[in-house]
Design a protein around this motif. Structure first.
Motif, PDB file in Angstrom:
ATOM      1  N   VAL A   1      38.243  42.640  41.787  1.00  0.00           N
ATOM      2  CA  VAL A   1      36.988  42.738  42.550  1.00  0.00           C
ATOM      3  C   VAL A   1      35.875  42.842  41.512  1.00  0.00           C
ATOM      4  CG1 VAL A   1      35.631  44.138  44.154  1.00  0.00           C
ATOM      5  CG2 VAL A   1      38.111  43.876  44.502  1.00  0.00           C
ATOM      6  N   LEU A   2      34.936  41.891  41.545  1.00  0.00           N
ATOM      7  CA  LEU A   2      33.924  41.809  40.491  1.00  0.00           C
ATOM      8  C   LEU A   2      32.542  42.169  41.037  1.00  0.00           C
ATOM      9  CD1 LEU A   2      35.041  38.347  39.015  1.00  0.00           C
ATOM     10  CD2 LEU A   2      35.780  40.627  38.286  1.00  0.00           C
ATOM     11  N   THR A   3      31.863  43.059  40.314  1.00  0.00           N
ATOM     12  CA  THR A   3      30.451  43.326  40.608  1.00  0.00           C
ATOM     13  C   THR A   3      29.629  42.548  39.586  1.00  0.00           C
ATOM     14  OG1 THR A   3      30.196  45.155  39.081  1.00  0.00           O
ATOM     15  CG2 THR A   3      31.110  45.688  41.257  1.00  0.00           C
TER      16      THR A   3
ATOM     17  N   ASP B   1      32.571  54.594  45.812  1.00  0.00           N
ATOM     18  CA  ASP B   1      33.848  54.897  46.474  1.00  0.00           C
ATOM     19  C   ASP B   1      34.208  53.816  47.498  1.00  0.00           C
ATOM     20  OD1 ASP B   1      31.609  55.900  47.959  1.00  0.00           O
ATOM     21  OD2 ASP B   1      33.036  56.913  49.288  1.00  0.00           O
ATOM     22  N   VAL B   2      33.194  53.146  48.054  1.00  0.00           N
ATOM     23  CA  VAL B   2      33.456  52.048  49.000  1.00  0.00           C
ATOM     24  C   VAL B   2      34.066  50.867  48.234  1.00  0.00           C
ATOM     25  CG1 VAL B   2      32.365  50.392  50.575  1.00  0.00           C
ATOM     26  CG2 VAL B   2      31.622  52.788  50.548  1.00  0.00           C
ATOM     27  N   ILE B   3      33.511  50.592  47.067  1.00  0.00           N
ATOM     28  CA  ILE B   3      34.034  49.477  46.255  1.00  0.00           C
ATOM     29  C   ILE B   3      35.432  49.823  45.739  1.00  0.00           C
ATOM     30  CG2 ILE B   3      33.635  48.095  44.168  1.00  0.00           C
ATOM     31  CD1 ILE B   3      30.599  48.540  44.768  1.00  0.00           C
ATOM     32  N   SER B   4      35.642  51.071  45.385  1.00  0.00           N
ATOM     33  CA  SER B   4      36.988  51.492  44.949  1.00  0.00           C
ATOM     34  C   SER B   4      37.993  51.317  46.080  1.00  0.00           C
ATOM     35  CB  SER B   4      36.994  52.966  44.523  1.00  0.00           C
ATOM     36  OG  SER B   4      36.163  53.134  43.425  1.00  0.00           O
ATOM     37  N   ALA B   5      37.560  51.597  47.293  1.00  0.00           N
ATOM     38  CA  ALA B   5      38.468  51.440  48.442  1.00  0.00           C
ATOM     39  C   ALA B   5      38.841  49.970  48.615  1.00  0.00           C
ATOM     40  CB  ALA B   5      37.801  51.985  49.702  1.00  0.00           C
ATOM     41  N   LEU B   6      37.889  49.076  48.387  1.00  0.00           N
ATOM     42  CA  LEU B   6      38.198  47.638  48.472  1.00  0.00           C
ATOM     43  C   LEU B   6      39.190  47.267  47.365  1.00  0.00           C
ATOM     44  CD1 LEU B   6      37.761  44.731  49.504  1.00  0.00           C
ATOM     45  CD2 LEU B   6      35.750  44.591  48.000  1.00  0.00           C
TER      46      LEU B   6
ATOM     47  N   MET C   1      26.014  51.810  42.616  1.00  0.00           N
ATOM     48  CA  MET C   1      25.697  51.203  43.922  1.00  0.00           C
ATOM     49  C   MET C   1      25.539  49.687  43.771  1.00  0.00           C
ATOM     50  SD  MET C   1      25.288  53.357  46.453  1.00  0.00           S
ATOM     51  CE  MET C   1      24.494  54.761  47.133  1.00  0.00           C
ATOM     52  N   VAL C   2      26.050  48.972  44.760  1.00  0.00           N
ATOM     53  CA  VAL C   2      25.849  47.524  44.773  1.00  0.00           C
ATOM     54  C   VAL C   2      25.099  47.186  46.055  1.00  0.00           C
ATOM     55  CG1 VAL C   2      27.034  45.324  45.053  1.00  0.00           C
ATOM     56  CG2 VAL C   2      27.867  46.961  43.374  1.00  0.00           C
ATOM     57  N   SER C   3      24.044  46.410  45.893  1.00  0.00           N
ATOM     58  CA  SER C   3      23.219  46.049  47.043  1.00  0.00           C
ATOM     59  C   SER C   3      23.755  44.771  47.693  1.00  0.00           C
ATOM     60  CB  SER C   3      21.784  45.840  46.534  1.00  0.00           C
ATOM     61  OG  SER C   3      20.950  45.643  47.624  1.00  0.00           O
ATOM     62  N   ALA C   4      24.066  44.845  48.985  1.00  0.00           N
ATOM     63  CA  ALA C   4      24.659  43.689  49.675  1.00  0.00           C
ATOM     64  C   ALA C   4      23.850  43.348  50.923  1.00  0.00           C
ATOM     65  CB  ALA C   4      26.099  44.005  50.060  1.00  0.00           C
ATOM     66  N   LYS C   5      24.129  42.143  51.446  1.00  0.00           N
ATOM     67  CA  LYS C   5      23.393  41.672  52.633  1.00  0.00           C
ATOM     68  C   LYS C   5      24.305  41.732  53.854  1.00  0.00           C
ATOM     69  CE  LYS C   5      20.407  38.038  52.232  1.00  0.00           C
ATOM     70  NZ  LYS C   5      20.116  36.586  52.155  1.00  0.00           N
ATOM     71  N   THR C   6      23.766  42.200  54.978  1.00  0.00           N
ATOM     72  CA  THR C   6      24.570  42.263  56.205  1.00  0.00           C
ATOM     73  C   THR C   6      24.384  40.966  57.006  1.00  0.00           C
ATOM     74  OG1 THR C   6      22.791  43.224  57.493  1.00  0.00           O
ATOM     75  CG2 THR C   6      24.279  44.769  56.373  1.00  0.00           C
ATOM     76  N   LEU C   7      25.205  40.846  58.035  1.00  0.00           N
ATOM     77  CA  LEU C   7      25.112  39.649  58.880  1.00  0.00           C
ATOM     78  C   LEU C   7      23.773  39.571  59.599  1.00  0.00           C
ATOM     79  CD1 LEU C   7      28.647  39.409  60.510  1.00  0.00           C
ATOM     80  CD2 LEU C   7      27.616  37.828  58.891  1.00  0.00           C
ATOM     81  N   ASP C   8      23.156  40.742  59.867  1.00  0.00           N
ATOM     82  CA  ASP C   8      21.835  40.711  60.513  1.00  0.00           C
ATOM     83  C   ASP C   8      20.714  40.795  59.467  1.00  0.00           C
ATOM     84  OD1 ASP C   8      22.733  43.225  60.001  1.00  0.00           O
ATOM     85  OD2 ASP C   8      22.044  44.122  61.873  1.00  0.00           O
ATOM     86  N   ASN C   9      21.039  40.361  58.248  1.00  0.00           N
ATOM     87  CA  ASN C   9      20.022  40.150  57.213  1.00  0.00           C
ATOM     88  C   ASN C   9      19.362  41.425  56.691  1.00  0.00           C
ATOM     89  OD1 ASN C   9      19.185  38.140  55.629  1.00  0.00           O
ATOM     90  ND2 ASN C   9      17.489  37.446  56.941  1.00  0.00           N
ATOM     91  N   ARG C  10      20.088  42.526  56.746  1.00  0.00           N
ATOM     92  CA  ARG C  10      19.580  43.759  56.145  1.00  0.00           C
ATOM     93  C   ARG C  10      20.247  43.968  54.801  1.00  0.00           C
ATOM     94  NH1 ARG C  10      21.597  47.936  58.233  1.00  0.00           N
ATOM     95  NH2 ARG C  10      23.057  46.909  59.627  1.00  0.00           N
ATOM     96  N   GLN C  11      19.621  44.767  53.942  1.00  0.00           N
ATOM     97  CA  GLN C  11      20.252  45.151  52.685  1.00  0.00           C
ATOM     98  C   GLN C  11      21.002  46.462  52.910  1.00  0.00           C
ATOM     99  OE1 GLN C  11      19.565  41.985  50.778  1.00  0.00           O
ATOM    100  NE2 GLN C  11      20.271  43.632  49.443  1.00  0.00           N
ATOM    101  N   VAL C  12      22.214  46.565  52.404  1.00  0.00           N
ATOM    102  CA  VAL C  12      22.925  47.859  52.432  1.00  0.00           C
ATOM    103  C   VAL C  12      23.393  48.169  51.012  1.00  0.00           C
ATOM    104  CG1 VAL C  12      23.797  47.936  54.798  1.00  0.00           C
ATOM    105  CG2 VAL C  12      25.074  46.669  53.064  1.00  0.00           C
ATOM    106  N   GLU C  13      23.502  49.446  50.740  1.00  0.00           N
ATOM    107  CA  GLU C  13      24.004  49.860  49.431  1.00  0.00           C
ATOM    108  C   GLU C  13      25.484  50.215  49.584  1.00  0.00           C
ATOM    109  OE1 GLU C  13      22.078  49.611  46.734  1.00  0.00           O
ATOM    110  OE2 GLU C  13      20.486  48.918  48.095  1.00  0.00           O
ATOM    111  N   LEU C  14      26.323  49.602  48.765  1.00  0.00           N
ATOM    112  CA  LEU C  14      27.748  49.921  48.790  1.00  0.00           C
ATOM    113  C   LEU C  14      28.022  50.910  47.661  1.00  0.00           C
ATOM    114  CD1 LEU C  14      29.171  46.307  49.296  1.00  0.00           C
ATOM    115  CD2 LEU C  14      28.812  48.053  51.049  1.00  0.00           C
TER     116      LEU C  14
END
Ligand SMILES: Cc1cc2nc3c(=O)[nH]c(=O)nc-3n(C[C@H](O)[C@H](O)[C@H](O)COP(=O)(O)OP(=O)(O)OC[C@H]3O[C@@H](n4cnc5c(N)ncnc54)[C@H](O)[C@@H]3O)c2cc1C
Length: 472
Positions: free
Chosen positions: A30-32, A17-22, A1-14
């Motif tokens: 694509v670097l983590t 499989d989401v990163i593989s899709a990217l 899981m990679v923790s990312a920030k949304t436009l409304d300033n929330r944390q989401v876990e990617l």
């Protein structure tokens, strides 16, 4: 899981499989944070900035940029864009964001007869200079070859050729851009003229630039350029000479004056290294015979401790200052535009130079004027066409525990000298702590129009890791 920030300033876990899709959608890596190369992408020129994007896409082409924008939109992710990573405020990198690192996109195509260069958005200044000089041509760019073209251009841009042909953006023929809705568009005088106007100074507010077309001019291959230095005790007279020569210099001649501790450069005597000096940096970009005449008063002035003001290849001059500005030091700048240099300002300039706290810090006058002032203020958002000089108070040092001392020096010098400002400042020299009121000072009268263009092209403020303009 990679923790990312949304436009409304929330944390989401990617999820993986989401990163593989990217990864499946882009050609570049694509670097983590766990991957080799991540640190190279996330770090910028100024070591004061230490941020960790969630993911980096190293874009190999426009297709990767579009895929990156679409992915960020689908997951509502904060996006940041890295060109050369030279912005002092570290705008290229952002905690938790998806970074599009444009550094693999460094192609330059020169149309010799049309005198236009098409440069991909990850180019550094040196990439463009080198290719253009193969044809004896040059774009109007800046003074340090490792600076990114895109950040520099989107903020206005100035260098040795600015007095002849204006701000860098005055010489852009067009931009290729990926919009907030993932479309590839062209912005030039004929296509999307409003967007084109906004890009000529309004920064990365409107999309991801993938390529820039620069109008080129015959320059070089040899110019007269370089530096003459004297002990700081000569500063009253040397700055007097600078004021006099700069005020009457032809557009071909650009003069920069600076004071700093002497760097350990081979052209300066060893016993002067670390001692305070005053210096004049010059470039005459016209006929070298005229150039030699124009700089003769500098070379014959007083008893220089070093003189490397000579005929040299233009490309070489463009990288002359590189070694003084390495990636990884700590930097803090304060800057103002000046309409002239009064003797009272020179006094303060010398006083604050004498108080420099680091072997790498400097106070600098860059010269503008001539072509900059020939266009109407509203020609582009860069405005500031009354600016004839830039005052740059540039603190640079190595160790984090010394931050306060060097920042304090720069702030004190700025507080003392800012009364001489036109009221305007250069957007690309604004530091991390300078907020919207300084952006407004830099953009002058263009703000209202920029906000309307932002409202049309990026109404949700998707592109916000920049000198941000609220959409209207
Ligand atoms: C050592 C040094 C010397 C300099 N000399 C000069 C000079 O001579 N003349 C001058 O005018 N300026 C000069 N500058 C200032 C320079 O113009 C800015 O630092 C500029 O931001 C650098 O561009 P970059 O691409 O390296 O920036 P980055 O730090 O990569 O990015 C800066 C901004 O541009 C945006 N951006 C980057 N890429 C894109 C893209 N593809 N599409 C849309 N937005 C994008 C980013 O979002 C960010 O907001 C200098 C800076 C340094 C550190």
């Amino acid at each position: 899981m990679v923790s990312a920030k949304t436009l409304d300033n929330r944390q989401v876990e990617l999820a993986p499989d989401v990163i593989s899709a990217l990864k499946a959608r882009v050609k570049g890596p694509v670097l983590t944070p766990a991957d080799a190369g991540y640190d190279e992408s996330r770090t910028v020129w100024n070591a004061m900035i230490d941020r960790r994007p969630a993911l980096v896409v190293r874009c190999l082409g426009t297709g990767d940029v579009i895929a990156g924008v679409q992915f960020a939109r689908e997951h509502n992710l904060l996006l940041c864009l890295k060109g050369g990573g030279h912005n002092i405020a570290g705008l290229a990198t952002s905690d938790g964001a998806l970074m599009l690192d444009m550094s693999p996109m460094r192609g330059v195509w020169v149309d010799q007869s049309g005198r236009v260069a098409h440069a991909q958005a990850g180019c550094l200044l040196g990439d463009v200079d080198r290719e253009c000089q193969l044809y004896g041509l040059a774009a109007v760019l800046g003074f340090v070859s490792a600076t990114g073209i895109t950040g520099l251009t989107l903020g206005g841009g100035f260098g040795y050729l600015t007095k002849r042909w204006g701000w860098t953006t005055d010489n852009v023929a067009g931009f290729d851009l990926v919009t907030a809705d993932g479309r590839l568009v062209r912005a030039d005088h004929e296509n999307n003229a409003d967007l084109f106007w906004g890009l000529c100074g309004g920064g990365g507010n409107f999309g991801v630039v993938t390529g820039i077309d620069y109008q080129l001019y015959p320059v070089g291959p040899e110019v007269v350029g370089g530096v003459v230095a004297w002990p700081a005790a000569e500063a009253p007279k040397a700055l007097g000479l600078y004021r006099e020569l700069a005020a009457s210099a032809s557009p071909e001649l650009t003069l920069v004056a600076f004071m700093r501790p002497a760097p350990p450069a081979p052209w300066l005597p060893k016993d002067m290294h670390g001692k305070p000096i005053v210096a004049i940096l010059a470039c005459h970009s016209g006929n070298p015979i005229d150039g030699e005449k124009a700089v003769a008063p500098i070379k014959s002035f007083g008893s220089p401790i070093g003189d490397i003001l000579v005929r040299r290849p233009y490309v070489q001059l463009q990288s002359l200052l590189d070694a003084t500005q390495p990636k990884g030091r700590r930097y803090y700048w304060k800057s103002e535009y000046l309409s002239g240099i009064e003797p009272a300002l020179c006094e303060k300039f010398m006083h604050h130079a004498a108080n420099i706290q680091s072997p790498h810090s400097a106070v600098i006058f860059f010269q503008l004027g001539d072509a900059v002032g020939k266009l109407p203020t509203n020609h582009s958002p860069v405005g500031n066409r009354d600016a004839r000089y830039v005052l740059n108070i540039a603190a640079a040092w190595e160790r984090a525990e010394e931050d306060q001392r060097h920042i304090e020096w720069a702030r004190t010098a700025w507080t003392d000298m800012k009364a001489f400002s036109t009221g305007g400042t250069y957007i690309n020299f604004l530091n991390e702590e300078e907020g919207f009121e300084r952006t407004a000072a830099a953009l002058g009268g263009g703000l209202e129009r920029l906000a309307l263009i932002k409202g049309k092209w990026d109404p949700q403020n998707f592109f916000r890791t920049n000198r941000n303009i609220a959409p209207r």
